[in-house]
Design an enzyme around this catalytic site. Structure first.
Site, PDB file in Angstrom:
ATOM      1  N   ASP A  13      45.393  83.298  24.848  1.00  0.00           N
ATOM      2  CA  ASP A  13      46.456  83.587  23.876  1.00  0.00           C
ATOM      3  C   ASP A  13      46.549  82.541  22.768  1.00  0.00           C
ATOM      4  OD1 ASP A  13      47.130  85.811  25.429  1.00  0.00           O
ATOM      5  OD2 ASP A  13      48.449  84.596  26.686  1.00  0.00           O
ATOM      6  N   GLY A  40      44.733  90.451  25.749  1.00  0.00           N
ATOM      7  CA  GLY A  40      45.671  91.069  24.815  1.00  0.00           C
ATOM      8  C   GLY A  40      45.567  90.315  23.515  1.00  0.00           C
ATOM      9  N   THR A 128      46.683  89.942  35.993  1.00  0.00           N
ATOM     10  CA  THR A 128      47.250  90.983  35.142  1.00  0.00           C
ATOM     11  C   THR A 128      47.292  92.325  35.883  1.00  0.00           C
ATOM     12  OG1 THR A 128      45.070  91.461  34.246  1.00  0.00           O
ATOM     13  CG2 THR A 128      46.403  89.870  33.031  1.00  0.00           C
ATOM     14  N   ARG A 142      26.930  93.300  44.486  1.00  0.00           N
ATOM     15  CA  ARG A 142      25.939  94.361  44.245  1.00  0.00           C
ATOM     16  C   ARG A 142      26.377  95.736  44.753  1.00  0.00           C
ATOM     17  NH1 ARG A 142      21.500  90.330  46.432  1.00  0.00           N
ATOM     18  NH2 ARG A 142      23.249  90.106  47.829  1.00  0.00           N
ATOM     19  N   GLN A 223      40.386  85.580  27.179  1.00  0.00           N
ATOM     20  CA  GLN A 223      40.944  84.480  27.989  1.00  0.00           C
ATOM     21  C   GLN A 223      40.655  83.112  27.336  1.00  0.00           C
ATOM     22  OE1 GLN A 223      38.944  87.092  29.889  1.00  0.00           O
ATOM     23  NE2 GLN A 223      40.872  88.097  29.516  1.00  0.00           N
ATOM     24  N   THR A 299      49.690  91.882  27.184  1.00  0.00           N
ATOM     25  CA  THR A 299      49.193  92.823  28.182  1.00  0.00           C
ATOM     26  C   THR A 299      50.254  93.149  29.230  1.00  0.00           C
ATOM     27  OG1 THR A 299      46.958  92.039  27.849  1.00  0.00           O
ATOM     28  CG2 THR A 299      47.360  93.178  29.913  1.00  0.00           C
ATOM     29  N   GLY A 301      53.552  91.696  29.267  1.00  0.00           N
ATOM     30  CA  GLY A 301      54.945  91.499  28.845  1.00  0.00           C
ATOM     31  C   GLY A 301      55.620  90.322  29.531  1.00  0.00           C
ATOM     32  N   ARG A 302      54.823  89.494  30.241  1.00  0.00           N
ATOM     33  CA  ARG A 302      55.439  88.329  30.905  1.00  0.00           C
ATOM     34  C   ARG A 302      55.686  87.216  29.900  1.00  0.00           C
ATOM     35  NH1 ARG A 302      51.125  87.175  35.581  1.00  0.00           N
ATOM     36  NH2 ARG A 302      49.731  87.896  33.946  1.00  0.00           N
ATOM     37  N   GLY A 412      45.981  78.007  11.231  1.00  0.00           N
ATOM     38  CA  GLY A 412      46.840  79.183  11.122  1.00  0.00           C
ATOM     39  C   GLY A 412      48.264  78.739  10.838  1.00  0.00           C
TER      40      GLY A 412
HETATM   41  P1  GDP Z   1      44.692  85.970  21.750  1.00  0.00           P
HETATM   42  O1  GDP Z   1      44.818  86.563  23.089  1.00  0.00           O
HETATM   43  O2  GDP Z   1      44.000  84.650  21.754  1.00  0.00           O
HETATM   44  O3  GDP Z   1      44.095  86.907  20.726  1.00  0.00           O
HETATM   45  O4  GDP Z   1      46.171  85.661  21.261  1.00  0.00           O
HETATM   46  P2  GDP Z   1      47.449  86.650  21.381  1.00  0.00           P
HETATM   47  O5  GDP Z   1      47.304  87.713  20.355  1.00  0.00           O
HETATM   48  O6  GDP Z   1      47.669  87.030  22.788  1.00  0.00           O
HETATM   49  O7  GDP Z   1      48.612  85.638  21.022  1.00  0.00           O
HETATM   50  C1  GDP Z   1      48.653  84.959  19.808  1.00  0.00           C
HETATM   51  C2  GDP Z   1      49.913  85.385  19.047  1.00  0.00           C
HETATM   52  O8  GDP Z   1      50.133  84.489  17.979  1.00  0.00           O
HETATM   53  C3  GDP Z   1      49.832  86.759  18.417  1.00  0.00           C
HETATM   54  O9  GDP Z   1      51.107  87.325  18.435  1.00  0.00           O
HETATM   55  C4  GDP Z   1      49.390  86.464  16.973  1.00  0.00           C
HETATM   56  O10 GDP Z   1      49.823  87.452  16.055  1.00  0.00           O
HETATM   57  C5  GDP Z   1      50.097  85.165  16.730  1.00  0.00           C
HETATM   58  N1  GDP Z   1      49.425  84.234  15.822  1.00  0.00           N
HETATM   59  C6  GDP Z   1      48.095  83.983  15.693  1.00  0.00           C
HETATM   60  N2  GDP Z   1      47.903  82.960  14.817  1.00  0.00           N
HETATM   61  C7  GDP Z   1      49.136  82.564  14.408  1.00  0.00           C
HETATM   62  C8  GDP Z   1      49.602  81.531  13.543  1.00  0.00           C
HETATM   63  O11 GDP Z   1      48.850  80.747  12.980  1.00  0.00           O
HETATM   64  N3  GDP Z   1      50.972  81.433  13.383  1.00  0.00           N
HETATM   65  C9  GDP Z   1      51.854  82.270  14.013  1.00  0.00           C
HETATM   66  N4  GDP Z   1      53.155  82.094  13.813  1.00  0.00           N
HETATM   67  N5  GDP Z   1      51.424  83.247  14.839  1.00  0.00           N
HETATM   68  C10 GDP Z   1      50.090  83.385  15.046  1.00  0.00           C
HETATM   69  P1  IMO Z   2      43.659  86.762  26.237  1.00  0.00           P
HETATM   70  O1  IMO Z   2      42.275  87.265  25.928  1.00  0.00           O
HETATM   71  C1  IMO Z   2      46.267  84.647  29.034  1.00  0.00           C
HETATM   72  C2  IMO Z   2      45.361  85.109  33.313  1.00  0.00           C
HETATM   73  C3  IMO Z   2      46.351  85.874  34.166  1.00  0.00           C
HETATM   74  C4  IMO Z   2      46.169  85.164  35.497  1.00  0.00           C
HETATM   75  C5  IMO Z   2      44.666  84.872  35.513  1.00  0.00           C
HETATM   76  C6  IMO Z   2      43.851  85.880  36.303  1.00  0.00           C
HETATM   77  O2  IMO Z   2      44.769  87.584  25.683  1.00  0.00           O
HETATM   78  O3  IMO Z   2      43.772  85.306  25.905  1.00  0.00           O
HETATM   79  P2  IMO Z   2      43.087  88.369  35.803  1.00  0.00           P
HETATM   80  O4  IMO Z   2      43.883  89.628  35.585  1.00  0.00           O
HETATM   81  O5  IMO Z   2      42.184  88.023  34.669  1.00  0.00           O
HETATM   82  O6  IMO Z   2      42.364  88.356  37.112  1.00  0.00           O
HETATM   83  O7  IMO Z   2      44.192  87.197  35.921  1.00  0.00           O
HETATM   84  O8  IMO Z   2      44.245  84.874  34.158  1.00  0.00           O
HETATM   85  N1  IMO Z   2      44.869  85.846  32.122  1.00  0.00           N
HETATM   86  C7  IMO Z   2      45.243  85.570  30.867  1.00  0.00           C
HETATM   87  N2  IMO Z   2      46.143  84.688  30.381  1.00  0.00           N
HETATM   88  N3  IMO Z   2      45.552  85.409  28.183  1.00  0.00           N
HETATM   89  C8  IMO Z   2      44.626  86.279  28.646  1.00  0.00           C
HETATM   90  O9  IMO Z   2      43.782  86.958  27.843  1.00  0.00           O
HETATM   91  C9  IMO Z   2      44.457  86.421  30.053  1.00  0.00           C
HETATM   92  N4  IMO Z   2      43.683  87.192  30.832  1.00  0.00           N
HETATM   93  C10 IMO Z   2      43.928  86.809  32.097  1.00  0.00           C
HETATM   94  O10 IMO Z   2      47.671  85.746  33.678  1.00  0.00           O
HETATM   95  O11 IMO Z   2      46.842  83.935  35.483  1.00  0.00           O
HETATM   96 MG    MG Z   3      46.282  87.304  24.385  1.00  0.00          MG
END
Ligand code: GDP
Ligand code: IMO
Ligand code: MG
Length: 427
Positions: A13, A40, A128, A142, A223, A299, A301-302, A412
């Site tokens: 994230d 997500g 998740t 396998r 991740q 993904t 909502g936590r 950003g």
């Molecule tokens: P990802 O999983 O790494 O793609 O990240 P997520 O989308 O789960 O979470 C990042 C969140 O931060 C999203 O809601 C983006 O829209 C937001 N975001 C990304 N870059 C920036 C930034 O530079 N500033 C702010 N305020 N929000 C950002």
């Molecule tokens: P993005 O791509 C943050 C975390 C889950 C859990 C662990 C294992 O949005 O950054 P899983 O379902 O993969 O077996 O869960 O990994 N996790 C994430 N945390 N961002 C993600 O993806 C994640 N994908 C899995 O919360 O702790």
């Molecule tokens: Mg994410």
């Protein structure tokens, strides 16, 4: 043949989706190489917000070919509904390519994920619940089902029956659940086959030919580094390799082809699910980071756990990924703090430790050692160049760069495509 890997440097994230989308306009292919719909990725284009789970974030750039590589695990129902959701919003998804070697998340993998977590109780990982771990274990054992198996009914039936033989024993005898009928699973999976067929191809060949033709290919990680099955905070990790090496195995490209590895790094730290997190905050600062940063999982909502920036982790990410650049995200979220603590080392059993401890027990006991940097109060969301940032914001970025071991090439300052300061070009 510029091949770039873009990956999360922390616990996910970090803003990978936004960063990928930003580069999407200049690259020819965006390839997901691991993970599945546990990811997500939020992408904001103008006044439109998209939440992507399985599709590479390049799908929103018309000139870009999105690819789901062999290392990804694919839930066909999620893929098809993500595609139709985008089509309804006018996004052309017809260029998508899907590896025939990618493994399928079957309904029984989702069941096993949920049941296992429930039975772990207090020791649960906080997955998740999308069937990721069980699908990767079937792959390694396998007994996995691959996308190509959807096109041979007899093979598919044999494989599903073989996988369920053992699983039904576990489900019924250990977990007190009902057995899953192989025939029903086969029927459901066959129901997806025709709809997926136009996308299925030998993606390894396509990607390598593209590199030979001097096309620009971006490998997008899901991740993050600390969720990596080998290099993360095991067992509180996901079941794949989001780190740079995962791009080679998960897409079928040799390491000699990778020219740049970009780590996406949040200006503070977040984590979803269980596991150690030294800089986690349980006070009003943590609450404020969550509120201002909108730190709620895309993904599941936590609420995301929030804490200050951890330079030990950033250095570790530089090392295990061979990072050439950082893309620092969400600097704008820190606006308004008078002082900003940054973790520069840990204290473990009274000793100062500069690098991530390899022992899990030590990491669980690690206490952050903070240095405090002066904050800023000016709105930075309109900043277009580094010099537009207030002096203290500039100094915060420079300090993070020095501690983290790779140049910060973009910053950003908001979720939108254009809310980005570009320092060094990625291409
Ligand atoms: P990802 O999983 O790494 O793609 O990240 P997520 O989308 O789960 O979470 C990042 C969140 O931060 C999203 O809601 C983006 O829209 C937001 N975001 C990304 N870059 C920036 C930034 O530079 N500033 C702010 N305020 N929000 C950002
Ligand atoms: P993005 O791509 C943050 C975390 C889950 C859990 C662990 C294992 O949005 O950054 P899983 O379902 O993969 O077996 O869960 O990994 N996790 C994430 N945390 N961002 C993600 O993806 C994640 N994908 C899995 O919360 O702790
Ligand atoms: Mg994410």
């Amino acid at each position: 043949m510029p091949a770039l890997v873009l990956l999360g440097a922390q616990w996910g994230d970090e803003g990978k989706g936004k960063a990928t989308d930003l580069l999407g306009g200049s690259v020819d292919y965006v390839v997901r190489y691991q993970g599945g719909n546990n990811a997500g990725h939020t992408v904001v284009v103008g006044d439109q917000k998209y939440a992507l789970h399985l599709l590479p974030s390049g799908i929103l750039s018309p000139g870009c070919t999105p690819v789901i590589g062999n290392g990804v695990v694919v839930d066909p129902s999620v893929l098809l509904s993500e595609l139709s959701g985008l089509n309804e919003r006018g996004v052309d998804t017809s260029k998508l390519l899907l590896s025939g070697n990618a493994h399928i998340i079957t309904p029984y993998n989702v069941t096993v994920d949920k049941v296992t977590e429930r039975f772990l109780g207090k020791r649960k990982i906080g997955t998740t619940g999308r069937g990721i771990g069980p699908t990767y274990s079937d792959k390694i054992n396998r007994v996995g089902i691959r996308v190509q198996d959807l096109y041979d009914e007899s093979i598919l039936t044999q494989k599903v029956e073989a996988a369920l033989d053992a699983k039904n024993q576990i489900l019924t005898k250990l977990y007190n659940r009902r057995a899953i009928a192989a025939g029903q699973v086969v029927e459901e999976l066959l129901g997806y086959a025709e709809q997926l067929k136009p996308y299925v191809t030998d993606t390894v060949l396509v990607i390598n030919q593209a590199l030979e033709d001097d096309k620009v290919v971006l490998f997008e990680g899901g991740q993050g580094t600390l969720l990596d099955i080998d290099h993360g905070t095991y067992p509180f990790v996901t079941s794949s390799n989001p780190t740079a090496g995962g791009a080679c195995t998960g897409a079928g490209v040799g390491p000699t082809k990778i020219s740049r590895v970009i780590g996406i790094l949040k200006a503070y730290t977040t984590r979803v699910g269980a596991g150690p997190f030294p800089t986690e905050l349980f006070d009003e600062d943590g609450e404020a980071l969550r509120r201002i940063g909108g730190e709620r999982g895309v993904t599941t909502g936590r609420d995301r756990r929030c804490g200050w920036f951890d330079a030990v982790i950033a250095r570790y990410a530089t090392r295990v990924n061979g990072l050439t650049d950082f893309f620092l995200t969400k600097l704008d979220v820190l606006t308004g703090w008078e002082q900003i603590p940054v973790c520069v080392a840990y204290e473990i059993d009274g000793k100062r430790v500069e690098e991530l401890p390899y022992s899990q027990s030590d990491f669980h006991h690690a206490k952050p050692v903070y240095e405090t940097l002066p904050g800023w109060s000016e709105d930075i969301t309109k900043a277009k160049s580094f010099s537009d940032l207030p002096k203290n914001a500039q100094n915060y970025v420079k300090a993070l760069e020095e501690m983290s071991g790779a140049p910060i090439s973009a910053i950003g300052v908001g979720p939108g495509r254009d809310e980005t300061i570009e320092i060094n070009s990625f291409l």
